[in-house]
Design an enzyme around this catalytic site. Structure first.
Site, mmCIF file in Angstrom:
data_model
loop_
_atom_site.group_PDB
_atom_site.id
_atom_site.type_symbol
_atom_site.label_atom_id
_atom_site.label_comp_id
_atom_site.label_asym_id
_atom_site.label_seq_id
_atom_site.Cartn_x
_atom_site.Cartn_y
_atom_site.Cartn_z
ATOM 1 N N ASN A 239 0.813 -1.224 0.000
ATOM 2 C CA ASN A 239 0.000 0.000 0.000
ATOM 3 C C ASN A 239 0.850 1.278 0.000
ATOM 4 O OD1 ASN A 239 0.967 -0.089 2.576
ATOM 5 N ND2 ASN A 239 -1.016 -0.050 3.599
ATOM 6 N N ASN B 265 2.882 4.253 12.449
ATOM 7 C CA ASN B 265 3.209 2.997 13.162
ATOM 8 C C ASN B 265 4.318 3.365 14.138
ATOM 9 O OD1 ASN B 265 1.502 1.455 11.622
ATOM 10 N ND2 ASN B 265 3.098 0.451 10.443
ATOM 11 N N HIS C 139 -5.443 6.977 10.155
ATOM 12 C CA HIS C 139 -4.295 7.056 9.241
ATOM 13 C C HIS C 139 -4.678 6.780 7.796
ATOM 14 C CE1 HIS C 139 -4.241 2.745 8.841
ATOM 15 N NE2 HIS C 139 -3.062 2.700 8.283
#
Lengths: 145, 483
Positions: free
Chosen positions: B207, B332, B406
């Protein structure tokens, strides 16, 4: 399920892998092939170089995770896409398990058009190595994509 | 077993404390999203609500185990998960960071007319595609030695800047100015470093993306003006992380934290939710390694932003000051932050797994230029759909430790997406609606089809409805480069 084989399992964010076989070694080999299939189109591709690896783990599931992660790491360091796997030894008991394998691959520079996606890591989430009622060994794991 | 939830606000749900839970679970969702999550709960092997509940069982967790509106099943933590831990009593969990440490987004404002991009779309796509290494096995702008990698791990974005990638002003607009302290290269294995020698300055696959976008709607003109966003303004966004080094840190510390969970008798509700006390040698070492991974991601995005900058300068004869970093923020992450809680001001170790820091106005951590309006929150859509720029709010500081969504969040597995979409069709459909896709993998295009994701508009609306973050602008993609 036939004697040995592999498939991917539905997981919303990442990808579940399942390999099965008559022995734990076959189930491990199939799970590794399931992972290779995410990374390279193996159809008609033959290995050009072999690598050997030896790893250890505290149980069969730990050994599976260690094995898959070692393959990912080796693939990067050697800049090689893996297409075949042969487990020469998988043995142990209690908290000591070991595995020796020969992995076949193609240098990435020679198979760019076949390359698919990166796999970041094999996780412990939903990981298991079990013997089913019919005697077959089944290895499951989720990989982070 | 199906997880029980109670609706406690228009867009907020609670998993009440029960069993081994130390705090409640809190999930941001509308009625339809919760219906979907409940349908999956107990019925499928991968259960995001159960993951919220499990995180609530970890020692030292403060407030609540939370999930933002882009919640979907992860491994251990849900994606969209936020967990704050007391630094004395709490634990650090590998599942709250993941294997792509400090994966995040850099957005740059480019002073070029939208029409010029439209007229030269193919050329721009080609130039960017050729300039930024992407895809499995791609090699970065520079090949480094291990001592140089050690500098990457301590210097972060500054490392790439020193080597000519980007401009000094970029650092002002990166979370933590592009470098976190406390990173220890000796906590990172040789194998991790070896894997990264050629990967600094690579986008990756999956992604990760590079997009040329334009501003097609402004919701908050004051914040938009502060951020430098105007109608039809051009934004280039880069979504990537710490590459193989981050993956290997995660892999290496799986066994360390697994042993620590056993050694310190930490209840592990599920196999991936391993953890170590923050104050233990194992916990400290892991945190030092993660900080090194965070810096690696900062360096990576800085290097790529430099490549993009040079490509755009060549294409449109731009000067350096005509390309400005709007902001860069990770999703993250593991960060020590100060927050006001019901028990007063506390230092907390915040895990954000697929969740973005979203600080309100007035915080020192927000660049001076934006301090009166708040921190930009960069929310990537899926390939070919809108992205959003939000801004943090005071309520978010209180309710979510300054965190928000996000991205859109997947609803269909990659396997399901491959069954339902053909890569070529996805690329053609998107071209028809004005987005040019350049990718090395048609299979990847099918996996990332817009239909495989939640509607990002709904996701950001939920967070706005809950008061946690506010929409500032919507960006539409014109060109999308994928690995």
């Amino acid at each position: 399920m036939t004697g040995r084989g592999h498939e991917t399992l539905e997981h919303t964010a990442d990808m579940g892998l399942r390999g099965w076989g008559v022995t734990p070694a076959e189930a491990f080999e199939e799970t590794a092939l399931a992972m290779f299939d995410l990374m390279i189109d193996r159809r008609g591709a033959g290995a050009e170089i072999d690598f050997t690896l030896s790893i250890g783990g505290r149980d069969l599931t730990g050994l599976l995770i260690e094995f898959l992660n070692e393959l990912l790491s080796l693939s990067d360091v050697e800049e090689t896409a893996f297409v075949s796997v042969r487990i020469e030894k998988l043995q142990g008991g209690g908290e000591e398990w070991e595995l020796d394998a020969v992995i076949g691959g193609i240098p990435r520079g020679k198979c760019r058009k076949r390359l698919l996606s990166e796999v970041k890591a094999a996780t412990w989430y939903g990981a298991s190595v079990d013997r089913e009622g019919d005697g077959r060994w089944v290895a499951d794991c989720v990989v982070d994509l | 077993m199906k997880v029980q939830v109670e609706k406690i606000g228009e867009f907020l749900w609670e998993i009440p404390r029960s069993g081994r839970m130390l705090v409640p679970g809190r999930i941001y969702a509308d009625d339809d999203s919760m219906k979907f999550l409940l349908k999956e709960s107990g019925a499928k092997q991968w259960d995001a609500l159960a993951q919220v509940r499990n995180v609530a069982c970890l020692p030292g967790i403060v407030g609540a185990s939370m999930a933002m509106a882009d919640i979907h099943p992860g491994y251990g933590f849900p994606i969209g998960g936020v967990g704050a831990f007391d630094p004395g009593e709490g634990v650090v969990s590998i599942a709250g960071v993941g294997f792509d440490i400090n994966c995040g987004v850099r957005s740059m404002l480019v002073d070029v007319a939208k029409e010029r991009i439209e007229l030269n779309r193919e050329r721009v796509a080609e130039e960017l595609f050729n300039s930024v290494p992407a895809g499995l096995g791609s090699k970065g702008a520079f090949k480094l030695s291990v001592p140089e990698i050690d500098k990457v791990l301590t210097e972060g974005a500054a490392f790439a800047l020193e080597r000519g990638y980007g401009v000094e002003e970029d650092l002002e607009y990166i979370e933590e100015h592009g470098t976190v302290g406390g990173a220890d290269p000796s906590a990172v294995s040789r194998r991790a470093k070896d894997r990264q020698l050629k990967q600094v300055g690579t986008l990756g696959s999956g992604n990760h993306y590079l997009e040329v976008q334009y501003v097609d709607e402004i919701y908050d003109s004051e914040a938009a003006s502060a951020f430098g966003l105007g109608p039809d303004g051009i934004v280039v966004s880069i979504h990537t992380g710490s590459r193989a080094l981050g993956h290997q840190i995660g892999t290496d510390y799986q066994s360390v934290l697994r042993n620590a969970s056993h050694k310190y008798r930490i209840p592990v509700p599920e196999s991936e939710l391993i953890a170590a006390p923050i104050q233990s040698p194992e916990g400290k070492q892991y945190i030092a390694a993660v900080r090194a991974g965070i810096n690696c991601a900062f360096a990576n995005r800085q290097a790529i932003s430099g490549l993009v900058r040079e490509a755009l300068k060549r294409l449109f004869r731009l000067k350096d000051n005509e390309i400005r970093t709007l902001y860069e923020v990770g999703h993250n992450n593991l960060k020590m932050e100060t927050h006001d809680t019901v028990e007063g001001r506390r230092n907390l170790l915040i895990h954000r797994k697929g969740a973005t820091r979203a600080f309100a106005a007035g915080r020192d951590d927000v660049p001076a230029r934006y301090r009166e309006v708040g921190q930009p929150v960069l929310v990537g859509g899926t390939m070919g759909t809108s992205s959003f720029i939000l801004v943090g709010t005071e309520q978010g500081m209180v309710d979510t430790f300054g965190s928000s969504v996000h991205g859109a969040g997947r609803v269909k597995s990659r396997k399901q997406a491959l069954r339902e979409y053909r890569g070529e069709d996805v690329i053609n459909d998107l071209a028809g609606s004005g987005t040019l896709i350049r990718t090395r993998s048609r299979k990847g295009a099918a996996e990332e089809a817009p239909g495989a994701y939640k509607d990002v508009e709904r996701v950001v609306s939920i967070m706005e409805g809950a008061g946690v973050s506010r929409r500032v602008a919507r960006l539409r993609p014109m060109i999308c480069i994928k690995g």
